[in-house]
Write an enzyme that holds these catalytic residues in place. Structure first.
Site, mmCIF file in Angstrom:
data_model
loop_
_atom_site.group_PDB
_atom_site.id
_atom_site.type_symbol
_atom_site.label_atom_id
_atom_site.label_comp_id
_atom_site.label_asym_id
_atom_site.label_seq_id
_atom_site.Cartn_x
_atom_site.Cartn_y
_atom_site.Cartn_z
ATOM 1 N N GLY A 3 0.790 -1.230 0.000
ATOM 2 C CA GLY A 3 0.000 0.000 0.000
ATOM 3 C C GLY A 3 0.816 1.270 0.000
ATOM 4 N N GLU A 4 2.029 1.204 0.528
ATOM 5 C CA GLU A 4 2.855 2.402 0.615
ATOM 6 C C GLU A 4 3.503 2.712 -0.732
ATOM 7 O OE1 GLU A 4 5.645 2.376 3.806
ATOM 8 O OE2 GLU A 4 4.312 1.236 5.129
ATOM 9 N N ALA A 5 3.516 4.012 -1.075
ATOM 10 C CA ALA A 5 4.073 4.424 -2.365
ATOM 11 C C ALA A 5 5.559 4.105 -2.465
ATOM 12 C CB ALA A 5 3.842 5.921 -2.571
ATOM 13 N N LYS B 283 7.194 1.649 -1.083
ATOM 14 C CA LYS B 283 7.379 0.221 -1.314
ATOM 15 C C LYS B 283 7.066 -0.140 -2.765
ATOM 16 C CE LYS B 283 6.628 -1.458 3.410
ATOM 17 N NZ LYS B 283 5.891 -2.413 4.278
ATOM 18 N N ILE B 284 6.018 0.479 -3.294
ATOM 19 C CA ILE B 284 5.693 0.241 -4.706
ATOM 20 C C ILE B 284 6.847 0.697 -5.587
ATOM 21 C CG2 ILE B 284 4.123 0.835 -6.577
ATOM 22 C CD1 ILE B 284 1.903 1.139 -4.547
#
Length: 901
Positions: free
Chosen positions: A657-659, A661-662
């Site tokens: 969900g975290e940007a 991490k993406i």
């Protein structure tokens, strides 16, 4: 106009069975048709055909019949010449006379006139009964008179005439049991189809039942020949009691039952013997094909496949209530059940036959598993039990999938089950539990296999939940009487499990050298099951396991069971907190310490939560980043379209969900894609930006909450200048846009249950929960609509993944020490089920089963020197004697005293 329907012939005794042997003609002149055996059958039949024919309408038929009679009258007996390139198809006749006779019979059968066809059918039946018709019938591209004769016989079954239907069935039975001919390939399939059509379309209930029994008898004959690889076999006559579906209301009509059973008894009466003095003729069927299997067995295999295909016909959405199709499906499954229940040793050892079960029968079970018709569910369960009983060693992976799907999911539904479905499952489980070796094999090959579900454990726990009944205050569809019935049946199954374990233990110990001398082993040594009397490891007499997680000697049952339990503990920890789970698994040596080992674990281990995998791969700590790099570097995107590469990449996990991490996981993907496809983009930055844009488009296009969807021009505009300041080709972007909009990128399926509330069931750990949930059981409906394609595709992928991971090995154990591990799994749930039932229930049947269960449990735990468990069971029985409070004693307490003594 269609021919007028005539009533079936009374008595159901065909002429062919009333005229044995064929009498010689009483005329002082030469017999009609000549003196040969075939001629004495053909002559009277052709004469009847001529007399019954309409001379103007059937002029060609009359001329052919007269010509055949002339040739027969002038023929003498000819010994068959097996070396002849064109042998006579009728025993004892010259080729010319045989061809003329068959031609006349074919014309009579094709006349569509019951009066003309009836003597022709009787004639063919007599020829078959006396083994006078020779050759192979029905092979592909076969244009021989004998094959044309079979086709003409089959056409008579569609004349919409009761008598013709029965006469056709008689001929087909005679053909099936005649060893002098071999009905091959397409001919065998057409025989099957003709019997089906009579069963489904006949207006006579008796004829329908006769067709059903005829089908069953043909199958019995064909597969008896498969077992011995010979045409000449003796088979039992099928009983109507073995073929009646519970939903078939004709069972209540004793007249129909008697007629149908009389028909099959009459058709199978006596032996297939030729007329005295006639040489015995046998079909030439001993040739082997390219793969070394005889034609007899090839034909049986083709028939089995056809039967499976017939069971997989489904209604269309336009006509979901197609009752004719549903009846045909039920019949197919009944016949498949009969085949499975009577399969001999050859089925269990031949790879082609086992392969057909896997490819066709298992697919049928899978496709029909979503049907709500109760009769179909019961048949699926019965077929499954047959496979479990007879084929479990060859169908290990398949049983591991179907057991949870068909049995456990119904058993574990406590509050909202279908009463009939669950009673079917409970009765099925009772039958399974009576077979002690099946129980042992289930525990060894599933509960002790790291790649398989804990079937035995789930059976016991599911029975416990059912025995405890509906939770007070919970919403349920069950009446109190139904709930009590389930409770009684559940404790009965649990008691049966213990009884089987005890019987198996007694049998093994009486044999002698299969197990350690339990009575001589100290209680302390048995606290550590892998330690023997001399301090060395007990020899479990288990076959060497091909799976060795840590060391080459980790093959004993206790070690495999312990390994599985610890691995599942680590998976469960990972699904709650990934880093903690990885640390535990590394420390317990379930996975290696290198990033590559952890990455392999994340890619290949079933049961890992996809969201947790994504979160772990996106972590910024040094070790998770190395794992993520190893994970992506192990993927090969060479030559794969960019959109498809993203789709493949995201099958293994869900994007976090975290940007940030993406960013990390997609940046690494872009780098890897460009490395595999160096000419795809100017730089990895271009691939990174485009990948992000594709994910945004996927969300926009397929999220129901988004009202204003992104257009193609919007997508192209959003990606201007991303290729190092240049635009990517519009055609390329348009194609990519269409791919994503038309086919959603679906990331790895995940449960919506919060991580801290997820069940610890093996279904979750094996990743099968989402697959099983795709099956939609609609209890109130009776529609023949099959399982959806997504279900089938996902389960087939599971089979492929399992087969590719390791070779399936089925283990057989004879050491009674196995019972220790089984009791460790089941003793506490059984104690709870028996104790709660005795405490809360006064029903004699239920309390009696509980007390018997205690008796069996004490016996097993005593012999196995499991003192703690034995004392627990004895103490519980003592508690329920109520000897300390005699005034409150009931009958169940008196019974407890009897058990205790």
């Amino acid at each position: 106009p269609p021919p007028r329907r005539r009533p079936a012939r009374s008595g159901l005794s065909p002429p062919l069975l009333r005229e044995r042997p064929i009498p010689a003609m009483a005329s002082p002149t030469a017999p009609l048709g000549g003196s040969t055996p075939s001629g004495r059958v053909l002559g009277p039949a052709l004469d009847r055909i001529i007399k019954n024919a309409a001379w103007r309408k059937h002029s060609a038929l009359v001329a052919a019949a007269k010509s055949a009679l002339d040739l027969l009258s002038s023929s003498s007996y000819h010994s068959p010449d097996p070396t002849s390139p064109n042998p006579s198809p009728l025993l004892g006749l010259p080729v010319a006379a045989a061809a003329a006779s068959l031609h006349a019979l074919i014309l009579a059968l094709e006349s569509a006139s019951p009066k003309v066809a009836d003597p022709a059918l009787d004639c063919v039946a007599k020829l078959l009964y006396h083994r006078l018709l020779l050759g192979d019938l029905g092979e592909a591209a076969d244009d021989s008179p004998a094959s044309k004769l079979l086709a003409a016989v089959l056409s008579c079954g569609a004349l919409n005439d009761d008598a013709m239907e029965l006469a056709t069935l008689r001929v087909l039975l005679a053909a099936a049991r005649c060893p002098s001919i071999a009905i091959r390939g397409d001919g065998l399939g057409q025989m099957l189809k003709t019997c089906y059509n009579i069963y489904l379309s006949s207006s006579s209930g008796a004829n329908q039942m006769c067709a059903k029994l005829a089908l069953a008898q043909v199958l019995v004959i064909v597969f008896a020949r498969v077992e011995v690889d010979s045409m000449d076999v003796r088979v039992p006559t099928v009983s109507i009691a073995d073929m009646m579906d519970v939903s078939d209301h004709r069972l209540n009509d004793s007249g129909i039952v008697q007629v149908a059973q009389g028909f099959i008894n009459d058709a199978m009466e006596g032996s297939d013997v030729p007329e005295p003095g006639t040489p015995v003729a046998m079909a030439e069927v001993d040739e082997k094909d390219d793969e070394g299997m005889s034609k007899i067995r090839e034909d049986g295999l083709a028939l089995f496949k056809n039967l499976c295909k017939l069971s997989m016909k489904f209604s269309t959405p336009d006509n979901p209530e197609d009752q004719v199709l549903l009846r045909g499906k039920v019949l197919s499954l009944e016949l498949l059940k009969m085949v499975v229940d009577n399969a001999g040793p050859f089925w269990r050892i031949n790879e082609k036959y086992l392969g057909a079960i896997k490819q066709y029968l298992c697919l049928s079970l899978l496709k029909n598993s979503a049907l709500s018709a109760m009769s179909i569910f019961q048949l699926l369960c019965s077929i499954f039990v047959g496979l479990l009983s007879r084929f479990r060693s060859g169908l290990k992976e398949e049983i591991g999938i179907f057991f949870p799907m068909l049995v456990l999911r119904v058993l574990e539904n406590v509050h909202q089950p279908s009463f009939l479905q669950k009673m079917t499952v409970l009765n099925l489980l009772e039958d399974i539990c009576k077979e002690s070796q099946v129980l042992i094999d289930i525990f060894v090959n599933y509960d002790c296999d790291v790649d398989a579900p804990n079937i035995f454990e789930r059976i016991v726990n599911g029975l416990l939940k059912t025995a405890l009944g509906v939770t007070p205050g919970a919403t349920t569809t069950l009446t109190p009487v139904q709930d009590q019935t389930f409770r009684t049946e559940s404790v009965k199954c649990l008691a049966t499990i213990l009884k089987s374990m005890g019987s198996w233990m007694d049998q093994q110990l009486r044999i002698g050298d299969f197990s350690p001398k339990i009575s001589e082993v100290s209680l302390n040594s048995l606290d550590s099951p892998n330690i023997g009397e001399d301090g060395s490891g007990i020899d479990y007499e288990l076959q060497s396991d091909s799976y060795s997680p840590d060391t080459s000697d980790a093959s004993s049952l206790e070690q495999r069971r312990a390994y599985k339990i610890e691995l599942q503990k680590g998976i469960s920890m990972f699904n709650r907190k990934p880093s903690k789970g990885i640390d535990f698994l590394i420390k317990s040596k379930k996975i290696g310490q290198s990033p590559e080992d952890v990455a392999s674990f994340l890619r290949n281990t079933a049961g890992l939560n996809a969201t947790m995998i994504g979160d772990y791969l996106g972590e910024r700590d040094e070790f998770p980043i190395k794992v993520m790099h190893a994970y992506v570097d192990a993927l090969n995107f060479e030559g794969i379209d960019f959109g498809e590469a993203i789709r493949y990449y995201l099958r293994g996990f869900r994007l976090p969900g975290e940007a940030q991490k993406i960013d990390r996981v997609m940046e690494k993907f872009a780098e890897r894609y460009c490395k595999c496809n160096p000419n795809s983009f100017t730089s990895a930055d271009t691939a990174y930006v485009l990948a992000y844009s594709v994910i945004m488009l996927n969300t926009d296009a397929h999220n129901m909450m988004v009202k204003d969807k992104m257009s193609r021009s919007d997508f192209i505009r959003n990606n201007r200048g991303i290729d190092d300041g240049k635009d990517l080709p519009e055609v390329y972007l348009s194609t990519l846009y269409d791919q994503i909009v038309k086919n959603e990128i679906k990331m790895s399926a995940d449960s919506s249950v919060p991580q801290n509330k997820q069940p610890s069931s093996v279904m979750k750990l094996l990743g099968l929960d989402n697959i099983i949930n795709l099956v939609n059981w609609k209890q109130a409906e009776d529609k023949a609509l099959g399982a959806n394609d997504l279900l089938i595709k996902n389960i087939q992928e599971k089979f492929k993944a399992k087969s590719a991971k390791s070779e399936s090995v089925f283990y057989v154990i004879t050491d009674t020490t196995i019972l220790q591990f089984m009791m460790e799994v089941c003793w506490a749930p059984m104690m709870a089920a028996f104790s709660m039932t005795l405490d809360q229930c006064d029903d004699k049947a239920a309390t009696s089963q509980c007390l018997q269960g205690f008796r069996y449990a004490v016996h097993v735990t005593s012999v196995m020197c499991m003192q703690t468990q034995r004392d627990a069971f004895v103490t519980s029985v003592a508690k329920f004697t109520y000897l300390h409070c005699v005034a409150d004693m009931k009958q169940k307490n008196v019974d407890a005293v009897k058990v205790g003594t």
